[in-house]
Design a protein around this motif. Structure first.
Motif, short mmCIF file in Angstrom:
data_model
loop_
_atom_site.label_atom_id
_atom_site.label_comp_id
_atom_site.label_asym_id
_atom_site.label_seq_id
_atom_site.Cartn_x
_atom_site.Cartn_y
_atom_site.Cartn_z
N ILE A 86 81.01 24.09 7.47
CA ILE A 86 80.79 22.63 7.37
C ILE A 86 80.61 22.29 5.90
O ILE A 86 80.50 23.17 5.05
N THR A 87 80.58 21.02 5.61
CA THR A 87 80.34 20.55 4.23
C THR A 87 79.10 19.68 4.29
O THR A 87 78.97 18.83 5.18
N ASP A 88 78.17 19.91 3.37
CA ASP A 88 76.95 19.08 3.41
C ASP A 88 77.19 17.77 2.69
O ASP A 88 78.28 17.55 2.14
N ASN A 89 76.17 16.90 2.68
CA ASN A 89 76.40 15.56 2.12
C ASN A 89 76.55 15.59 0.60
O ASN A 89 76.85 14.57 -0.01
N LEU A 90 76.36 16.79 -0.05
CA LEU A 90 76.62 16.89 -1.50
C LEU A 90 78.01 17.47 -1.73
O LEU A 90 78.40 17.74 -2.86
N GLY A 91 78.71 17.74 -0.61
CA GLY A 91 80.09 18.24 -0.74
C GLY A 91 80.18 19.75 -0.85
O GLY A 91 81.26 20.29 -1.08
N ARG A 92 79.07 20.46 -0.67
CA ARG A 92 79.13 21.92 -0.76
C ARG A 92 79.61 22.50 0.57
O ARG A 92 79.24 22.01 1.64
N ARG A 93 80.39 23.63 0.47
CA ARG A 93 80.88 24.28 1.68
C ARG A 93 79.78 25.22 2.20
O ARG A 93 79.27 26.06 1.45
N LEU A 94 79.44 25.05 3.43
CA LEU A 94 78.44 25.93 4.05
C LEU A 94 79.10 26.70 5.20
O LEU A 94 80.03 26.19 5.82
N THR A 95 78.60 27.92 5.42
CA THR A 95 79.13 28.70 6.55
C THR A 95 77.99 29.23 7.41
O THR A 95 76.89 29.49 6.90
N GLN A 96 78.28 29.35 8.69
CA GLN A 96 77.21 29.77 9.62
C GLN A 96 76.97 31.30 9.52
O GLN A 96 77.93 32.07 9.44
N VAL B 246 74.52 28.81 5.25
CA VAL B 246 74.24 29.13 3.84
C VAL B 246 75.49 28.78 3.06
O VAL B 246 76.59 28.70 3.63
N PRO B 247 75.33 28.57 1.72
CA PRO B 247 76.53 28.22 0.93
C PRO B 247 77.53 29.38 0.96
O PRO B 247 77.14 30.54 0.91
N VAL B 248 78.81 29.02 1.01
CA VAL B 248 79.87 30.04 0.96
C VAL B 248 79.90 30.62 -0.46
O VAL B 248 79.82 29.88 -1.44
N SER B 249 79.96 31.94 -0.59
CA SER B 249 80.03 32.57 -1.92
C SER B 249 80.90 33.82 -1.79
O SER B 249 81.33 34.18 -0.68
N ALA B 250 81.07 34.52 -2.93
CA ALA B 250 81.87 35.74 -2.89
C ALA B 250 81.20 36.78 -1.99
O ALA B 250 81.86 37.53 -1.28
N ASP B 251 79.85 36.79 -2.05
CA ASP B 251 79.12 37.76 -1.21
C ASP B 251 79.02 37.30 0.24
O ASP B 251 78.82 38.12 1.13
N THR B 252 79.06 36.01 0.42
CA THR B 252 78.94 35.50 1.79
C THR B 252 80.15 34.62 2.13
O THR B 252 80.04 33.38 2.15
N PRO B 253 81.29 35.23 2.36
CA PRO B 253 82.44 34.45 2.78
C PRO B 253 82.26 34.05 4.25
O PRO B 253 81.42 34.63 4.94
N PRO B 254 83.02 33.08 4.75
CA PRO B 254 82.90 32.75 6.18
C PRO B 254 83.14 34.00 7.04
O PRO B 254 83.98 34.82 6.70
N ASN B 255 82.36 34.09 8.09
CA ASN B 255 82.41 35.28 8.97
C ASN B 255 83.66 35.19 9.86
O ASN B 255 83.72 34.36 10.76
N PRO B 256 84.67 36.06 9.59
CA PRO B 256 85.94 35.94 10.35
C PRO B 256 85.78 36.27 11.84
O PRO B 256 86.63 35.92 12.63
N TYR B 257 84.64 36.93 12.19
CA TYR B 257 84.48 37.32 13.60
C TYR B 257 83.69 36.29 14.40
O TYR B 257 83.44 36.47 15.58
#
Ligand SMILES: Nc1nc2c(ncn2[C@@H]2O[C@H](COP(=O)(O)OP(=O)(O)OP(=O)(O)O)[C@@H](O)[C@H]2O)c(=O)[nH]1
Length: 413
Positions: free
Chosen positions: A83-93, A64-75
């Motif tokens: 990862i970055t999608d082909n539109l250049g957006r940062r996505l996190t698992q 899902v896109p990285v946001s203030a509510d969904t930062p990358p999961n540190p654990y």
């Protein structure tokens, strides 16, 4: 009446105890139903969450896109976590645990609270509270996977999470194996709403029980009172009948059979005799010079003499013999199954007993009376009751003629 009141009180008490017990069982059952209802709700919620988590796990990776509510999961320590999608957006698992935690945070402002928890959490925020930790430990010991309980002002539900094959991609490092218990998901709702429902149901049950108690008591008391009344009337009527019978059958002064009852028994014994051919004897007893007793001591003293003498004579007879007052100072004794010879011996004994008997009057005087006895038997010949009586009377007359205080046998003297 006091007995009726006590028994009616006991009936009402018995009804109250039975209905009270039913009320208690019913109230506990309603509370148990509330818990069962909440267990069913908890199971549904758990199944929904588990299905969503399963969906996430079987996708392999969900981003899902990285946001203030969904930062990358540190654990989550996978190399391709961000990862970055082909539109250049940062996505996190977002793995199932991260997704569950996010959903539980979304629920924070609602009545329903949900938590993912573990005794060995990767994320410290998932550390179990006291109830959750105790439940998870119990699951480990007992093998059960579900617990539901009211804890203070909330109903709580927890179900264990078992490691599935697809979970291993995140949890292998923790040393888990497929089938291990690795935590649980718990839900809770405020008890208030359920309490309200329970209290409404319990109030309804209380009203029904109060009504049942009133009806039962009313029916019990009415039925018993009716039974008591009818039984009382029946007893009174049986007693009155017995008293009446006594009056009709017994001579009021002496207590032996009345003339009427005596005659009935004579007819019965005559019939028995003619059917079975057994001998029957009849004695006619008359007090000698009884007029003198009356004249000397008075009529009341005469009454006492008659009464005492009748009772004394009765004591000398067998149980089957029948004594009655024929009239005045005259008595009759029926001797069933008794031949003339036996009857004569008995008559002699009675005659002697009377002569030896002394009756103490109220004034202290002792009175002695003798008896003249006429005996008639039907040993072989068939006689009528009247003939038997007449023969005994005739023999009595002879006894009197011959000087009294003796026995005369019809046909012999
Ligand atoms: N006290 C009392 N006397 C009774 C009763 N019935 C009859 N008598 C009395 O019995 C007496 C019978 O008198 P009698 O018929 O002359 O006979 P008796 O004096 O016994 O003389 P004998 O029979 O000839 O030996 C009378 O005085 C009656 O009043 C009774 O119920 N009570």
């Amino acid at each position: 009446m006091r007995r009726l009141t006590i028994i009616n009180f006991l009936i009402v008490l018995g009804c109250a105890l039975a209905v009270g017990l039913s009320w208690q069982i019913n109230h506990e059952a309603i509370e148990a139903v509330a818990l069962k209802l909440f267990r069913a709700e908890g199971r549904s919620a758990f199944t929904l969450i588990q299905t969503a988590r399963h969906w996430n796990a079987i996708q392999g990776k969900v981003y899902v896109p990285v946001s203030a509510d969904t930062p990358p999961n540190p654990y989550l320590r996978t190399p391709d976590r961000d990862i970055t999608d082909n539109l250049g957006r940062r996505l996190t698992q977002v793995n199932p645990a991260y997704m569950t935690r996010q959903i539980s945070e979304l629920l924070q402002d609602s009545d329903v609270q949900m938590r993912i928890t573990s005794l060995d959490p990767i994320n410290p925020l998932n550390r179990p509270d006291g109830w959750e930790a105790a439940s998870l430990r119990q699951f480990e010991i007992s093998g059960e996977l579900e617990r539901v309980e009211r804890v203070q002002d909330r109903y709580r539900y927890i179900s264990g999470l078992i490691v599935q094959r697809e979970c291993m991609q995140c949890h292998e490092d923790q040393g888990y194996r497929v089938g291990d218990l690795r935590g649980g998901i718990s839900f809770s709702v405020p008890a208030e709403q359920v309490d309200l429902l329970v209290s409404e149901m319990q109030q309804g049950s209380s009203r029904v029980h109060a009504l049942v108690l009133m009806l039962l008591s009313l029916i019990g008391v009415s039925l018993f009172s009716l039974f008591y009344l009818v039984r009382g009337r029946l007893q009174a009527s049986v007693m009155a009948q017995a008293e009446l019978q006594q009056l009709v059958e017994r001579d009021e002064l002496t207590g032996v059979l009345s003339r009427r009852a005596l005659m009935e028994r004579l007819f019965t014994e005559m019939k028995r005799r003619s059917r079975y051919g057994q001998p029957l004897s009849l004695l006619m007893l008359d007090l000698d010079h009884f007029k003198r007793v009356n004249d000397r001591y008075g009529h009341q003293a005469g009454d006492l003499v008659l009464k005492e003498l009748a009772q004394m004579l009765e004591q000398h007879l067998r149980e089957v013999d029948i004594i009655g007052r024929y009239g005045g100072e005259e008595f009759t004794v029926l001797l069933p199954n008794t031949a003339r010879l036996q009857a004569e011996r008995l008559a002699q004994r009675l005659c002697q007993a009377a002569a030896e008997y002394r009756i103490r009057l109220h004034g202290g005087d002792l009175v002695q009376v003798t008896l003249s006895i006429g005996l008639a038997s039907c040993d072989t010949d068939l006689l009528s009751a009247e003939t038997l009586l007449a023969r005994a009377d005739e023999a009595l007359y002879v006894a009197k003629q011959r000087g009294r205080n003796r026995v005369s046998v019809y046909g012999q003297d």
